[in-house]
Design an enzyme around this catalytic site. Structure first.
Site, PDB file in Angstrom:
ATOM      1  N   MET A 155       0.831  -1.319   0.101  1.00  0.00           N
ATOM      2  CA  MET A 155      -0.089  -0.182   0.211  1.00  0.00           C
ATOM      3  C   MET A 155       1.085   1.064  -0.050  1.00  0.00           C
ATOM      4  O   MET A 155       0.760   1.965   1.033  1.00  0.00           O
ATOM      5  CB  MET A 155      -0.926   0.034   1.223  1.00  0.00           C
ATOM      6  CG  MET A 155      -2.277   0.751   1.325  1.00  0.00           C
ATOM      7  SD  MET A 155      -3.033   0.943  -0.354  1.00  0.00           S
ATOM      8  CE  MET A 155      -4.733   0.421   0.244  1.00  0.00           C
ATOM      9  N   GLY A 156       1.907   1.353  -0.731  1.00  0.00           N
ATOM     10  CA  GLY A 156       2.373   2.499  -1.114  1.00  0.00           C
ATOM     11  C   GLY A 156       1.845   3.377  -1.965  1.00  0.00           C
ATOM     12  O   GLY A 156       0.629   3.400  -2.196  1.00  0.00           O
ATOM     13  N   ARG A 157       2.500   4.403  -2.739  1.00  0.00           N
ATOM     14  CA  ARG A 157       1.793   5.412  -3.186  1.00  0.00           C
ATOM     15  C   ARG A 157       1.015   5.146  -4.549  1.00  0.00           C
ATOM     16  O   ARG A 157      -0.249   5.310  -4.673  1.00  0.00           O
ATOM     17  CB  ARG A 157       2.774   6.426  -4.045  1.00  0.00           C
ATOM     18  CG  ARG A 157       3.552   7.435  -3.123  1.00  0.00           C
ATOM     19  CD  ARG A 157       4.689   8.036  -4.079  1.00  0.00           C
ATOM     20  NE  ARG A 157       5.991   7.149  -4.360  1.00  0.00           N
ATOM     21  CZ  ARG A 157       6.786   7.081  -3.806  1.00  0.00           C
ATOM     22  NH1 ARG A 157       7.450   7.850  -2.950  1.00  0.00           N
ATOM     23  NH2 ARG A 157       7.812   6.123  -3.999  1.00  0.00           N
ATOM     24  N   ILE A 158       1.766   4.052  -5.124  1.00  0.00           N
ATOM     25  CA  ILE A 158       0.698   3.613  -6.478  1.00  0.00           C
ATOM     26  C   ILE A 158      -0.609   2.463  -5.912  1.00  0.00           C
ATOM     27  O   ILE A 158      -1.159   2.399  -6.535  1.00  0.00           O
ATOM     28  CB  ILE A 158       1.794   2.848  -7.426  1.00  0.00           C
ATOM     29  CG1 ILE A 158       2.817   3.859  -8.062  1.00  0.00           C
ATOM     30  CG2 ILE A 158       0.948   2.124  -8.722  1.00  0.00           C
ATOM     31  CD1 ILE A 158       3.855   3.307  -8.713  1.00  0.00           C
ATOM     32  N   THR A 237       1.593  -4.764 -11.886  1.00  0.00           N
ATOM     33  CA  THR A 237       2.027  -3.585 -12.455  1.00  0.00           C
ATOM     34  C   THR A 237       3.277  -3.230 -11.782  1.00  0.00           C
ATOM     35  O   THR A 237       4.057  -2.305 -11.794  1.00  0.00           O
ATOM     36  CB  THR A 237       1.310  -2.514 -12.526  1.00  0.00           C
ATOM     37  OG1 THR A 237       0.799  -2.357 -11.132  1.00  0.00           O
ATOM     38  CG2 THR A 237       0.051  -2.536 -13.455  1.00  0.00           C
ATOM     39  N   ARG A 239       6.609  -5.570 -10.535  1.00  0.00           N
ATOM     40  CA  ARG A 239       7.937  -6.470 -10.731  1.00  0.00           C
ATOM     41  C   ARG A 239       7.556  -8.012 -11.311  1.00  0.00           C
ATOM     42  O   ARG A 239       6.737  -8.586 -10.455  1.00  0.00           O
ATOM     43  CB  ARG A 239       9.202  -6.113 -10.181  1.00  0.00           C
ATOM     44  CG  ARG A 239       9.794  -4.921 -10.048  1.00  0.00           C
ATOM     45  CD  ARG A 239      10.523  -4.579 -11.368  1.00  0.00           C
ATOM     46  NE  ARG A 239      11.084  -3.168 -11.377  1.00  0.00           N
ATOM     47  CZ  ARG A 239      10.675  -2.050 -11.648  1.00  0.00           C
ATOM     48  NH1 ARG A 239       9.240  -2.047 -12.360  1.00  0.00           N
ATOM     49  NH2 ARG A 239      11.135  -1.120 -11.718  1.00  0.00           N
ATOM     50  N   GLU A 268      11.833  -9.764 -18.940  1.00  0.00           N
ATOM     51  CA  GLU A 268      11.085  -8.805 -19.974  1.00  0.00           C
ATOM     52  C   GLU A 268      12.241  -8.575 -21.191  1.00  0.00           C
ATOM     53  O   GLU A 268      13.380  -8.136 -20.929  1.00  0.00           O
ATOM     54  CB  GLU A 268      10.925  -7.490 -19.526  1.00  0.00           C
ATOM     55  CG  GLU A 268       9.871  -7.499 -18.488  1.00  0.00           C
ATOM     56  CD  GLU A 268       9.519  -6.359 -17.853  1.00  0.00           C
ATOM     57  OE1 GLU A 268      10.028  -5.364 -18.160  1.00  0.00           O
ATOM     58  OE2 GLU A 268       8.740  -6.230 -16.649  1.00  0.00           O
ATOM     59  N   HIS A 287       5.353  -3.585 -20.414  1.00  0.00           N
ATOM     60  CA  HIS A 287       5.812  -2.781 -19.177  1.00  0.00           C
ATOM     61  C   HIS A 287       5.681  -1.179 -19.716  1.00  0.00           C
ATOM     62  O   HIS A 287       6.635  -0.599 -19.859  1.00  0.00           O
ATOM     63  CB  HIS A 287       7.234  -3.197 -18.750  1.00  0.00           C
ATOM     64  CG  HIS A 287       7.624  -2.638 -17.695  1.00  0.00           C
ATOM     65  ND1 HIS A 287       8.519  -3.156 -16.842  1.00  0.00           N
ATOM     66  CD2 HIS A 287       7.189  -1.530 -16.933  1.00  0.00           C
ATOM     67  CE1 HIS A 287       8.879  -2.519 -15.894  1.00  0.00           C
ATOM     68  NE2 HIS A 287       7.896  -1.511 -15.804  1.00  0.00           N
ATOM     69  N   ALA A 289       3.390   1.111 -18.059  1.00  0.00           N
ATOM     70  CA  ALA A 289       2.615   1.893 -17.002  1.00  0.00           C
ATOM     71  C   ALA A 289       2.946   3.274 -17.081  1.00  0.00           C
ATOM     72  O   ALA A 289       1.997   4.193 -16.767  1.00  0.00           O
ATOM     73  CB  ALA A 289       2.627   1.121 -15.756  1.00  0.00           C
TER      74      ALA A 289
HETATM   75  C1  GLV Z   1       9.003   1.183 -13.872  1.00  0.00           C
HETATM   76  O1  GLV Z   1       8.677  -0.008 -13.714  1.00  0.00           O
HETATM   77  C2  GLV Z   1       9.530   2.004 -12.971  1.00  0.00           C
HETATM   78  O2  GLV Z   1       9.980   1.496 -11.907  1.00  0.00           O
HETATM   79  O3  GLV Z   1       9.678   3.268 -12.934  1.00  0.00           O
END
Ligand code: GLV
Length: 321
Positions: A155-158, A237, A239, A268, A287, A289
């Site tokens: 539960m960080g920023r993203i 989203t 790793r 990847e 990848h 996002a």
């Molecule tokens: C992308 O995956 C990032 O870490 O910025």
């Protein structure tokens, strides 16, 4: 004296122009990353480098490039490609680009969730393959989103931005795992911090937002997928290394879970032969996002700030601990 830097790929001019103006810089011009040998060859004797998550920066790199190096400025928020302890030991600062890709990444998490829940890959393939015969009352039936349970792992920023979208947009109940309690998130979203196993058992949607470290590597293994609902949708989203991909393939092909949406894989790109590529209930993106105009421009600005501060012995705008 002008400082020498190596930038391992073309990045937006929002950052690159300043690096070009203020340093003696070489920019790797190819689409593919430089090999480790070429990376070292170009970085040798440099004061700073701008790296991407596909560049491995470890003890061998530091040994080979020499003691001049002051800063590694990663064009990413994640920095699992860098041995930070080794950098710290040598007095090399490491910078990253947080915050500015939070919304773009949360948007992709929600996009993947919708796509995987509503079987959009199958629908798209049906049209592209010219198999669209008619409106089918029993065809492409997916999962509802409204008022269901969302499990956020990390539960960080993203994680918070993703939870906000799904709580306020679809009325989802939010469960989460996190290293420490998040009372402000509990209040804002009515969220509940739970054990990992409870999150797996209760969630209709599981979305991964943790960083990759020895504790989180393959935390989504056969045992984890077994504990999830057979209607569950799994989103990653963060790793690729957080997931045991053989176990995910097994879970998707045996109906242990309903579907998955991945913006990250390990490695990847995902090899052509990976069976996940062929799974119609697995939506995979390359990848992307953070790939919006404002995120990528802001990432370039921060990466330039971090680099230019580091080579001049000033504090970085965002230094990783
Ligand atoms: C992308 O995956 C990032 O870490 O910025």
């Amino acid at each position: 004296m002008t400082k020498r830097v190596f930038v391992t790929r073309q990045i937006p001019v929002a950052g690159l122009d300043r690096i070009r103006a203020e340093t003696d810089c070489v920019v790797w011009p190819e689409r593919l990353p430089p090999s480790p040998e070429i990376l070292i060859e170009n970085a040798r004797g440099c004061d700073g480098v701008v790296t991407l998550l596909s560049d491995r920066i470890d003890a061998a790199f530091f040994d080979a490039v020499g003691p001049q190096l002051k800063v590694v400025s990663n064009f990413a928020v994640g920095y699992n490609n860098i041995d930070v302890a080794e950098a710290n030991r040598r007095g090399v600062k490491v910078g990253n680009t947080p915050d500015v890709l939070t919304d773009s990444t949360a948007d992709i998490a929600v996009g993947l969730l919708l796509a995987a829940a509503r079987r959009m890959r199958e629908g798209l393939e049906n049209v592209v393959q010219k198999e669209w015969l008619t409106w089918e009352p029993m065809g492409f039936i997916g999962q509802d989103l409204k008022a269901r349970t969302l499990g956020i792992v990390g539960m960080g920023r993203i994680g918070q931005a993703t939870a906000r979208r799904l709580h306020f947009g679809w009325g989802m109940k939010v469960l989460y795992t996190s290293r420490s309690p998040r009372p402000e998130v509990d209040r804002e979203l009515g969220a509940t911090r739970v054990e990992f196993s409870e999150l797996l058992a209760q969630s209709d949607f599981v979305s991964v937002h943790t960083d990759l470290n020895p504790q989180t590597t393959h935390m989504f293994n056969a045992d984890a997928f077994r504990q999830m609902k057979d209607t569950a949708v799994f989103i990653n989203t963060a790793r690729g290394g957080v997931v045991d991909q053989d176990a995910l393939h097994e879970a998707l092909s045996t109906g242990q879970i309903f579907s998955a949406g991945l913006d990250v894989t390990d490695p990847e790109p995902l090899p052509d032969a990976s069976p996940l590529r062929a799974m119609s209930n697995c939506v995979i993106l390359p990848h992307i996002a953070s790939a919006t105009v404002s995120s990528r421009n802001a990432m370039a600005e921060i990466a330039a700030d971090n680099l230019l501060a580091g080579i001049s012995d000033r504090p970085l705008r965002h230094q990783v601990p």
